[in-house]
Every structure is written in C-alpha cells, then in structure tokens.
Design a protein around this motif. Structure first.
Motif, short mmCIF file in Angstrom:
data_model
loop_
_atom_site.label_atom_id
_atom_site.label_comp_id
_atom_site.label_asym_id
_atom_site.label_seq_id
_atom_site.Cartn_x
_atom_site.Cartn_y
_atom_site.Cartn_z
N GLU A 35 11.76 -40.44 -45.36
CA GLU A 35 10.37 -40.74 -46.01
C GLU A 35 9.68 -39.77 -44.71
O GLU A 35 9.37 -38.28 -44.84
CB GLU A 35 9.86 -41.51 -46.17
CG GLU A 35 10.06 -42.45 -47.93
CD GLU A 35 11.73 -42.75 -47.62
OE1 GLU A 35 11.94 -43.87 -46.54
OE2 GLU A 35 11.62 -43.79 -49.05
N GLU A 36 9.72 -39.89 -43.97
CA GLU A 36 8.87 -39.70 -42.54
C GLU A 36 10.00 -38.40 -42.15
O GLU A 36 9.72 -37.38 -41.75
CB GLU A 36 9.63 -40.72 -41.49
CG GLU A 36 8.27 -41.48 -41.58
CD GLU A 36 8.76 -42.69 -40.59
OE1 GLU A 36 7.68 -43.49 -39.68
OE2 GLU A 36 10.02 -43.20 -40.10
N LEU A 41 10.30 -32.62 -41.91
CA LEU A 41 10.61 -30.86 -42.48
C LEU A 41 9.44 -30.44 -43.39
O LEU A 41 9.41 -29.21 -42.77
CB LEU A 41 11.70 -31.54 -43.32
CG LEU A 41 12.88 -31.80 -42.69
CD1 LEU A 41 14.37 -32.67 -43.13
CD2 LEU A 41 13.86 -30.86 -41.15
N LYS A 42 8.71 -30.95 -44.56
CA LYS A 42 7.94 -30.20 -45.51
C LYS A 42 6.77 -29.36 -44.36
O LYS A 42 6.77 -28.21 -44.74
CB LYS A 42 7.29 -31.16 -46.19
CG LYS A 42 7.65 -31.51 -46.97
CD LYS A 42 7.02 -32.25 -48.49
CE LYS A 42 7.81 -32.69 -49.43
NZ LYS A 42 6.98 -34.15 -50.42
N VAL A 89 21.38 -32.24 -45.65
CA VAL A 89 21.32 -32.08 -47.00
C VAL A 89 20.22 -32.13 -47.98
O VAL A 89 19.25 -31.80 -48.23
CB VAL A 89 22.64 -31.89 -47.57
CG1 VAL A 89 21.90 -30.56 -49.39
CG2 VAL A 89 23.55 -31.03 -46.58
N LYS A 90 20.26 -33.69 -47.93
CA LYS A 90 19.38 -34.32 -49.17
C LYS A 90 17.62 -34.46 -48.20
O LYS A 90 16.67 -33.62 -48.89
CB LYS A 90 19.64 -35.59 -49.23
CG LYS A 90 20.54 -35.92 -50.22
CD LYS A 90 21.38 -37.41 -51.02
CE LYS A 90 22.06 -37.17 -51.54
NZ LYS A 90 22.30 -38.45 -51.94
N ASP A 91 17.56 -34.22 -47.24
CA ASP A 91 16.66 -34.65 -46.79
C ASP A 91 15.84 -32.31 -46.55
O ASP A 91 14.62 -32.93 -46.95
CB ASP A 91 16.53 -34.66 -44.73
CG ASP A 91 16.87 -36.19 -44.31
OD1 ASP A 91 18.63 -36.59 -45.30
OD2 ASP A 91 16.81 -37.34 -44.98
N ALA A 95 12.33 -31.18 -48.60
CA ALA A 95 11.24 -30.56 -48.06
C ALA A 95 11.46 -29.18 -48.58
O ALA A 95 10.35 -28.24 -48.30
CB ALA A 95 11.62 -30.87 -46.94
N GLY A 96 12.12 -28.80 -49.64
CA GLY A 96 11.76 -27.92 -50.50
C GLY A 96 12.74 -26.46 -49.36
O GLY A 96 12.85 -25.12 -50.07
#
Length: 162
Positions: A35-36, A41-42, A89-91, A95-96
C-alpha cells in the motif's frame, strides 16, 4: 546548479504535477508495504511526464538472498528491514502505470553479499567466467530488479499493446 529538497517520500512531494521527464528511485520501495509503495508510485506518476523507473533488490537472486540471510543471522546486516521483491508490476499497475520493462541487472554485484570463500560464490564466479564477459541476464540472477513504467491514463490500451 544543483538544488536539493528534503522531503518525506511517503507523503506528497513538494513539486508541481509533471515537473520531471522521468522519476527514478533506487533502494527505497523494498522498505515499505504494498500500500505504501503504491501510494509513493502514484505520487511519482503525478510528477512524471513520461515514466517512472525503480531499482529494488531482486527476490530471485540467490547469492544476494543467501548472503543477506547469513548476515541477518550473525547480526551484521546493515540495512534494517529490507524485503526483496520478485516483481513490481502489480504495484506499478495499481498506481496507474503500464510496465514496459522489468528485468534484473548486476548479477556480478550480487556475489559481494557472499564471503569470498563461500562455495556458491566460488561456483558462480567460475560459471559466469565460462559464459563470457557478462553472465546471461535471462537467468534472473541480477542483484537488482529494474522496473520501468509509462505514465498513461490508458492502462487497458497499454496492456493490449503488449
């Protein structure tokens, strides 16, 4: 002229949207939860006009993992909590971003985590030497996992293009 800014990477960074062509991070994300990582990344995605690049310790790198564990057991590991990651990849997608590259780098550097006489280090040094100047990258044994993501509002279109 170099300008430096002291900031907390877990919070919104004090820069305008799209302030940079590329946002790069090395040795940071492995110290945080999923989550962090996504939250950071966002924000980096907000700051970048083109892409975000991250380097983290590679969970699949055997010499690094063995050396890290040995140092943790004997109390000499100097880096605190560090969770090697097999993929970001999932992270990046959460984050878009669209991941355009993920690979490992620096397999020779990974050997430094093992003592000079450790049998795994001795074997890999010999094997790498037989392979030529640089060991094959496709074995995923690089010390670092490099992940590059493009900043895109069309994640579905990006996935289709791959």
């Amino acid at each position: 002229e170099l300008q430096t800014v002291k900031a907390d990477a877990t919070r919104r960074l004090p820069f305008d949207d799209k302030s940079f062509d590329v946002v790069w991070s090395s040795g940071l994300l492995e110290h945080f939860s999923f989550e962090e990582r996504v939250s950071m990344l966002k924000d980096w995605c907000r700051l970048s006009r083109r892409e975000v690049i991250s380097l983290v310790p590679n969970a699949a790198c055997l010499p690094y993992r063995v050396g890290k564990k040995m140092q943790e057991l004997d109390g000499t590991w100097p880096y605190g909590l560090e969770t090697p990651l097999a993929s970001l990849v999932k992270d990046f997608e959460a984050a878009g971003m669209c991941v355009v590259e993920e690979r490992t780098i620096a397999p020779l550097h990974a050997l430094r985590y093992l003592s000079r006489r450790h049998p795994l280090r001795t074997f890999l040094q010999s094997w790498y030497k037989q392979q030529g100047v640089m060991p094959p990258q496709d074995f995923g044994q690089g010390y670092l996992l490099l992940t590059r993501g493009t900043v895109s509002n069309r994640l579905a279109a990006c996935r289709e293009a791959q």
